[in-house]
Design a protein around this motif. Sequence first.
Motif: not given
Length: 324
Positions: A77, A81, A115, A117, A250
């Motif tokens: 994560e 990011k 994962e 985003y 987020e």
Amino acid sequence: MQTEKWQPSASIDVLKQRALVLQKIRAFFALRDVLEVDTPALSHATVTDEHLHSFSTQFIHPFAPKAATLYLQTSPEFAMKRLLSAGSGAIYQICKSFRNEETGRFHNPEFTMLEWYRPGFNHLQLMSEIDELIQTVLGCETAERVTYQDSFKQHLNCDPLTATLTEIKTLANQYGYGELAANESNKDTLLMLLFSQHVEPQIGRDRPCFVMDFPASQAALAKISPTNPLVAERFELYFRGVELANGFHELTDGAEQRRRFEGDNTKRQNNGQDIMPIDENFIAAINAGLPNCAGVALGIDRLLMLALDCSRIEQVIAFENSRA
């Protein structure tokens, strides 16, 4: 027998099917123009969450005065990011993650994480995309959506958002956790215990189920709802007794994120746990401009258990921990 431990814990046929599922997942993201990325498994910092436990190792550089402690990621994560803040756009990753916790039916200390985003998405939009992926892989019905509050009320006859610690302790005692509850000062620890043991098994039996609007005190890296300060814009996905995914709208406020990390470390200190180093590169990336986005971590091995009708995680990984 020890002589048999050289053999894989999953059959070769299952490993071939696993490869096909991974191809299907990559094709899913390719169609949506989501970039596949690869970030480090080792980091100079780690998660502060008191309920997550990292593996650490020592990096001995020949020109350094002393060894540096590095941590195996519990998820990719923070690094992902940082890529988002650098302008990557929509990204996903299929990688190994590591947690120094139990082994069992659904757990292995080394596991495969998916994962991803989505800049411009909120958690509700991301839930819809996850639903599409799950249907693609499992051929199941569309997922239902319930709130954490409603599911807790339905199965435990208790409002988790407004109940006091004393009331939660009383409830825990009714379910046989009196000894544990007696000395527990963290309401969320008891809520998580009750939820995992008495709510999770009741949801998502016939079709996938998103549980959304978790308590604000369990926000982790999620935004607090602008319409209800008692809940976070966080969700989890369950199907057939398996927790599959955990996702957030987020948090993009670096100062708030630091406060949460520091609060985690205070809880760790109070519990006699080691204080974890805060990832300053991650905080700097948020402050530089993490775009409005939603993200999710999904357990690939658990998804494969459902896809291949396997009852234990070692049946879908080449070598589970005792054979590694």
